[in-house]
Design a protein around this motif. Structure first.
Motif, PDB file in Angstrom:
ATOM      1  N   PHE A  90       0.833  -1.207   0.000  1.00  0.00           N
ATOM      2  CA  PHE A  90       0.000   0.000   0.000  1.00  0.00           C
ATOM      3  C   PHE A  90       0.872   1.264   0.000  1.00  0.00           C
ATOM      4  CE2 PHE A  90      -2.611   3.061   2.622  1.00  0.00           C
ATOM      5  CZ  PHE A  90      -3.566   3.324   1.658  1.00  0.00           C
ATOM      6  N   ILE A  91       1.990   1.242   0.739  1.00  0.00           N
ATOM      7  CA  ILE A  91       2.934   2.375   0.735  1.00  0.00           C
ATOM      8  C   ILE A  91       3.447   2.606  -0.688  1.00  0.00           C
ATOM      9  CG2 ILE A  91       5.211   3.182   1.512  1.00  0.00           C
ATOM     10  CD1 ILE A  91       4.624   1.696   4.187  1.00  0.00           C
ATOM     11  N   ASP A  92       3.804   1.522  -1.380  1.00  0.00           N
ATOM     12  CA  ASP A  92       4.269   1.644  -2.768  1.00  0.00           C
ATOM     13  C   ASP A  92       3.177   2.235  -3.661  1.00  0.00           C
ATOM     14  OD1 ASP A  92       6.726   0.615  -2.129  1.00  0.00           O
ATOM     15  OD2 ASP A  92       6.256  -1.437  -2.759  1.00  0.00           O
ATOM     16  N   GLU A  93       1.938   1.780  -3.462  1.00  0.00           N
ATOM     17  CA  GLU A  93       0.817   2.315  -4.252  1.00  0.00           C
ATOM     18  C   GLU A  93       0.655   3.823  -4.011  1.00  0.00           C
ATOM     19  OE1 GLU A  93      -2.082  -1.652  -4.326  1.00  0.00           O
ATOM     20  OE2 GLU A  93      -2.473  -0.057  -2.900  1.00  0.00           O
ATOM     21  N   LEU A  94       0.753   4.223  -2.746  1.00  0.00           N
ATOM     22  CA  LEU A  94       0.605   5.652  -2.414  1.00  0.00           C
ATOM     23  C   LEU A  94       1.715   6.493  -3.038  1.00  0.00           C
ATOM     24  CD1 LEU A  94      -0.370   5.481   1.376  1.00  0.00           C
ATOM     25  CD2 LEU A  94      -1.829   6.294  -0.485  1.00  0.00           C
ATOM     26  N   THR A  95       2.954   6.003  -2.970  1.00  0.00           N
ATOM     27  CA  THR A  95       4.078   6.789  -3.505  1.00  0.00           C
ATOM     28  C   THR A  95       4.052   6.824  -5.033  1.00  0.00           C
ATOM     29  OG1 THR A  95       5.521   4.849  -3.262  1.00  0.00           O
ATOM     30  CG2 THR A  95       5.621   6.482  -1.523  1.00  0.00           C
ATOM     31  N   ASN A  96       3.461   5.817  -5.651  1.00  0.00           N
ATOM     32  CA  ASN A  96       3.314   5.834  -7.111  1.00  0.00           C
ATOM     33  C   ASN A  96       2.195   6.778  -7.557  1.00  0.00           C
ATOM     34  OD1 ASN A  96       5.352   3.986  -7.549  1.00  0.00           O
ATOM     35  ND2 ASN A  96       4.000   2.208  -7.458  1.00  0.00           N
ATOM     36  N   LYS A  97       1.173   6.895  -6.739  1.00  0.00           N
ATOM     37  CA  LYS A  97      -0.016   7.672  -7.116  1.00  0.00           C
ATOM     38  C   LYS A  97       0.123   9.164  -6.764  1.00  0.00           C
ATOM     39  CE  LYS A  97      -5.042   7.652  -6.541  1.00  0.00           C
ATOM     40  NZ  LYS A  97      -6.186   7.163  -5.808  1.00  0.00           N
ATOM     41  N   ASN A  98       0.909   9.472  -5.735  1.00  0.00           N
ATOM     42  CA  ASN A  98       1.025  10.848  -5.223  1.00  0.00           C
ATOM     43  C   ASN A  98       2.490  11.293  -5.204  1.00  0.00           C
ATOM     44  OD1 ASN A  98      -1.875  11.196  -4.049  1.00  0.00           O
ATOM     45  ND2 ASN A  98      -1.182   9.260  -3.185  1.00  0.00           N
ATOM     46  N   PRO A  99       2.743  12.615  -5.214  1.00  0.00           N
ATOM     47  CA  PRO A  99       4.117  13.102  -5.154  1.00  0.00           C
ATOM     48  C   PRO A  99       4.691  12.989  -3.735  1.00  0.00           C
ATOM     49  CG  PRO A  99       2.618  14.964  -5.281  1.00  0.00           C
ATOM     50  CD  PRO A  99       1.780  13.728  -5.392  1.00  0.00           C
ATOM     51  N   ILE A 100       4.886  11.742  -3.300  1.00  0.00           N
ATOM     52  CA  ILE A 100       5.383  11.440  -1.946  1.00  0.00           C
ATOM     53  C   ILE A 100       6.852  11.051  -2.033  1.00  0.00           C
ATOM     54  CG2 ILE A 100       5.255   9.710  -0.083  1.00  0.00           C
ATOM     55  CD1 ILE A 100       2.176   9.684  -0.611  1.00  0.00           C
ATOM     56  N   ASP A 101       7.653  11.568  -1.104  1.00  0.00           N
ATOM     57  CA  ASP A 101       9.067  11.201  -1.023  1.00  0.00           C
ATOM     58  C   ASP A 101       9.176   9.824  -0.366  1.00  0.00           C
ATOM     59  OD1 ASP A 101      11.745  10.896  -0.512  1.00  0.00           O
ATOM     60  OD2 ASP A 101      12.052  12.949   0.186  1.00  0.00           O
ATOM     61  N   PRO A 102       9.587   8.782  -1.126  1.00  0.00           N
ATOM     62  CA  PRO A 102       9.631   7.425  -0.555  1.00  0.00           C
ATOM     63  C   PRO A 102      10.654   7.277   0.572  1.00  0.00           C
ATOM     64  CG  PRO A 102      10.607   7.448  -2.753  1.00  0.00           C
ATOM     65  CD  PRO A 102      10.022   8.811  -2.533  1.00  0.00           C
ATOM     66  N   LYS A 103      11.558   8.265   0.699  1.00  0.00           N
ATOM     67  CA  LYS A 103      12.540   8.215   1.789  1.00  0.00           C
ATOM     68  C   LYS A 103      12.023   8.893   3.053  1.00  0.00           C
ATOM     69  CE  LYS A 103      16.825   7.761  -0.822  1.00  0.00           C
ATOM     70  NZ  LYS A 103      16.267   7.478  -2.125  1.00  0.00           N
ATOM     71  N   LYS A 104      10.799   9.433   2.986  1.00  0.00           N
ATOM     72  CA  LYS A 104      10.242  10.137   4.151  1.00  0.00           C
ATOM     73  C   LYS A 104       8.843   9.614   4.472  1.00  0.00           C
ATOM     74  CE  LYS A 104      12.957  14.344   3.772  1.00  0.00           C
ATOM     75  NZ  LYS A 104      12.928  15.808   3.591  1.00  0.00           N
ATOM     76  N   VAL A 105       8.803   8.324   4.801  1.00  0.00           N
ATOM     77  CA  VAL A 105       7.540   7.673   5.149  1.00  0.00           C
ATOM     78  C   VAL A 105       7.544   7.385   6.653  1.00  0.00           C
ATOM     79  CG1 VAL A 105       6.122   5.603   4.847  1.00  0.00           C
ATOM     80  CG2 VAL A 105       7.241   6.648   2.865  1.00  0.00           C
ATOM     81  N   THR A 106       6.532   7.905   7.346  1.00  0.00           N
ATOM     82  CA  THR A 106       6.390   7.690   8.787  1.00  0.00           C
ATOM     83  C   THR A 106       5.112   6.909   9.063  1.00  0.00           C
ATOM     84  OG1 THR A 106       7.503   9.779   9.299  1.00  0.00           O
ATOM     85  CG2 THR A 106       6.136   8.836  11.040  1.00  0.00           C
ATOM     86  N   LEU A 107       5.217   5.869   9.883  1.00  0.00           N
ATOM     87  CA  LEU A 107       4.043   5.126  10.325  1.00  0.00           C
ATOM     88  C   LEU A 107       3.643   5.607  11.704  1.00  0.00           C
ATOM     89  CD1 LEU A 107       5.101   1.460   9.394  1.00  0.00           C
ATOM     90  CD2 LEU A 107       3.831   3.098   7.995  1.00  0.00           C
ATOM     91  N   ILE A 108       2.349   5.876  11.901  1.00  0.00           N
ATOM     92  CA  ILE A 108       1.824   6.194  13.231  1.00  0.00           C
ATOM     93  C   ILE A 108       0.795   5.115  13.549  1.00  0.00           C
ATOM     94  CG2 ILE A 108       0.550   7.844  14.646  1.00  0.00           C
ATOM     95  CD1 ILE A 108       1.726  10.084  13.031  1.00  0.00           C
ATOM     96  N   GLY A 109       1.148   4.238  14.482  1.00  0.00           N
ATOM     97  CA  GLY A 109       0.279   3.116  14.799  1.00  0.00           C
ATOM     98  C   GLY A 109      -0.187   3.139  16.235  1.00  0.00           C
TER      99      GLY A 109
END
Length: 214
Positions: A90-109
């Motif tokens: 899902f993270i890969d899908e989000l970074t492919n669909k939106n201008p998201i920096d794949p090196k700056k992904v934070t999980l809040i759980g």
């Protein structure tokens, strides 16, 4: 997209914006943590994902729980691993669909979402730069085999727990610090005088931590 989700677009637009991915607890849904969204830093995409396993109306789980067990038999490990990899996809899908920096992904759980956040960070440290894990604990059985050999030099974790948590005992959470230390992961661990929930001070502390660790 492989998971249902809510999204708050960043208010400060960059060439590639960082991502905060919110993972709710057992029996909740994607709207729960998304209530924080307006209070989170404005440069982030804020995405709240809904877990794949429906329980009662409007509530979901990342994996089944056995409530009368100790910490070793508490969780359906196979379902947990499937959800772990589903979230990574899902993270890969989000970074492919939106201008998201794949090196700056934070999980809040929170709770079950926190347990999975640990499993994802330890299994795929190249996918996640930061983790906020609230009211959860480290269950290494959900991590990939030989995760200890991964490079954790870019991973940072903010962990927190309520001292009177009646759902996940604080003793389970306290085992997390020595385990992360052994792996060489940079982390902060805090406790608050609350039950199984997010105290206002906890929210302010992790938000400040996000600002300090850009």
């Amino acid at each position: 997209m492989s998971l249902h989700y809510l999204i708050r677009e960043p208010k400060i637009i960059q060439e590639k914006n960082p991502l905060l991915l919110l993972l709710h607890g057992y029996g909740s849904n994607e709207e729960d943590l998304f209530s924080f969204a307006s209070e989170l830093p404005e440069e982030y995409f804020v995405v709240s994902a809904q877990a794949p396993y429906p329980l009662m109306y409007g509530s979901y789980a990342w994996y089944a729980i056995n409530f009368d067990a100790d910490d070793t038999k508490f969780s359906d490990i196979n379902q947990g691993k499937q959800s772990r990899d589903l979230i990574v996809n899902f993270i890969d899908e989000l970074t492919n669909k939106n201008p998201i920096d794949p090196k700056k992904v934070t999980l809040i759980g929170f709770s079950q979402g926190a347990i999975l956040s640990y499993a994802i960070g330890l299994s795929y440290p190249e996918k996640v730069s930061k983790i906020v894990a609230m009211s959860g604990y480290l269950n290494t059985e959900m991590a990939k085999e030989n995760f200890e050999q991964n490079n954790f030099s870019n991973l940072k974790i903010f962990a927190s727990h309520g001292t009177v948590d009646q759902v996940i005992p604080v003793d389970w959470a306290r085992k997390t610090s020595p385990a992360l230390e052994k792996l060489g992961v940079k982390f902060v661990y805090k406790e608050y005088p609350v039950g199984h929930g997010v105290a206002p001070q906890n929210f302010y502390d992790f938000r400040n931590w996000l600002e300090e660790n850009k």
